[in-house]
Design an enzyme around this catalytic site. Structure first.
Site, short mmCIF file in Angstrom:
data_model
loop_
_atom_site.label_atom_id
_atom_site.label_comp_id
_atom_site.label_asym_id
_atom_site.label_seq_id
_atom_site.Cartn_x
_atom_site.Cartn_y
_atom_site.Cartn_z
CG ASN A 136 -16.49 49.85 57.57
OD1 ASN A 136 -17.09 50.10 56.70
ND2 ASN A 136 -17.18 49.84 58.57
CG ASP A 184 -25.31 48.60 58.73
OD1 ASP A 184 -24.09 47.71 58.94
OD2 ASP A 184 -26.24 49.47 59.78
C1 IPE Z 1 -22.93 51.86 56.45
O1 IPE Z 1 -22.55 51.08 58.02
C2 IPE Z 1 -20.77 51.33 56.06
C3 IPE Z 1 -21.61 50.04 55.06
C4 IPE Z 1 -22.81 49.69 55.00
C5 IPE Z 1 -20.35 49.37 54.29
P1 IPE Z 1 -21.67 51.58 59.08
O2 IPE Z 1 -22.27 49.81 60.01
O3 IPE Z 1 -20.12 50.87 59.07
O4 IPE Z 1 -22.45 52.66 60.31
P2 IPE Z 1 -22.48 52.90 61.75
O5 IPE Z 1 -21.40 52.95 61.68
O6 IPE Z 1 -23.97 52.27 61.65
O7 IPE Z 1 -23.13 54.08 61.04
C1 IPE Z 2 -22.52 46.00 57.14
O1 IPE Z 2 -22.99 44.86 58.62
C2 IPE Z 2 -21.54 45.36 56.37
C3 IPE Z 2 -20.09 46.44 57.18
C4 IPE Z 2 -20.34 47.83 57.57
C5 IPE Z 2 -19.27 45.81 55.63
P1 IPE Z 2 -22.02 45.66 60.15
O2 IPE Z 2 -20.99 44.75 60.02
O3 IPE Z 2 -22.30 46.87 59.64
O4 IPE Z 2 -23.17 44.47 60.81
P2 IPE Z 2 -24.05 45.64 62.65
O5 IPE Z 2 -24.05 47.00 62.09
O6 IPE Z 2 -22.60 45.45 62.97
O7 IPE Z 2 -24.73 44.94 62.62
MG MG Z 3 -23.02 48.50 60.64
#
Ligand code: IPE
Ligand code: IPE
Ligand code: MG
Length: 247
Positions: A66, A18
């Site tokens: 997502n 994340d």
């Molecule tokens: C969890 O991260 C999903 C992945 C790492 C693929 P998200 O960024 O989607 O989760 P939330 O929305 O912060 O809970």
């Molecule tokens: C993790 O990074 C990748 C996926 C969830 C696919 P994020 O895209 O969630 O990045 P933040 O959490 O918005 O910084």
């Molecule tokens: Mg995220």
């Protein structure tokens, strides 16, 4: 294999990767730059995990939730997965890494599913490490699919309701072939599971790291392994120390 000099190495490590977006934002860049850089972190982590002797590495790449991101970001993420498999599959195969995919497959469109199946098929007999990619994965969806299959067996008379136990449920999950994760790492400072391995995480040790995913690598993985080694896992029983005193 390198020696980390730790008393215990987890057999199965799962990572919620994340913070790609925030990593990019912090640099005044579009989010997609963070995702791109995140792929490099994946490569380094897979290598470092294998060298540490980890047998199963699960990476949360794309959640069932997502899809609710803007279409352009979803396309970027799918594009990265495609490129990762096309470019890295041969290397992973050479490294004797077995690839397995967990998540809902039914509603995947276009070339994604065939690519994932190809990665699994090519590497199915590899033995150095299993790399589990959680794609279009959500725990509640996984459990619902498992329950539906169990219900079908009951309806068809192949199974009695009284035979449904925790072990049977585990065997119907996408992760049926893997041990539960010993350690779950989440980067970016968020401290939640976000629908990742809810059933399997019952006794996992959780380690939350402040760094954003693109900044994760060998050093951060090994730091998490050190934290893991310092934890005492009790699984509901008594502490080793208490047992020693009680006799
Ligand atoms: C969890 O991260 C999903 C992945 C790492 C693929 P998200 O960024 O989607 O989760 P939330 O929305 O912060 O809970
Ligand atoms: C993790 O990074 C990748 C996926 C969830 C696919 P994020 O895209 O969630 O990045 P933040 O959490 O918005 O910084
Ligand atoms: Mg995220």
């Amino acid at each position: 294999m390198i020696s980390l000099d730790l008393p215990v190495i987890p057999e199965h490590v799962a990572i919620i990767m994340d913070g790609n977006g925030r990593w990019a934002n912090q640099r005044g860049l579009p989010r997609t730059f963070g995702h791109n850089k995140g792929v490099e972190a994946v490569r380094e982590t897979v290598k470092a995990a294998g060298e540490a002797g980890i047998k199963y590495l699960t990476l949360f790449a794309f959640s069932s939730e997502n899809w609710s991101r803007p279409a352009s970001e979803v396309e970027d993420l799918l594009g990265l997965l495609r490129r990762f498999i096309r470019r890295d599959l041969a290397d992973l195969h050479r490294e004797n890494i077995r690839i397995r995919i967990i998540g809902e497959r039914q509603n995947l469109r276009g070339d994604i599913l065939p690519l994932l199946l190809e990665a699994e098929e090519t590497t199915r007999n590899n033995t150095a490490m299993t790399l589990v990619i959680a794609f279009n994965y959500g725990s509640r969806n996984e459990i619902a699919r498992a329950v539906a299959r169990i219900a079908e067996d009951v309806e068809a008379g192949r199974l009695k309701p009284a035979e449904v136990d925790a072990d049977l449920i585990s065997r119907h999950l996408d992760t049926a072939d893997f041990p539960d994760p010993d350690l779950i790492i989440r980067t970016s400072g968020e401290e939640r599971l976000s629908n990742f391995l809810l059933w399997q995480a019952a006794y996992s040790e959780l380690v939350f790291l402040p760094c954003y995913w693109p900044d994760f690598g060998r050093q951060q993985l090994y730091e998490a392994l050190r934290v893991f080694a310092s934890r005492e896992r009790r699984f509901g029983a008594l502490s080793q120390m208490t047992t020693a005193v009680v006799g």
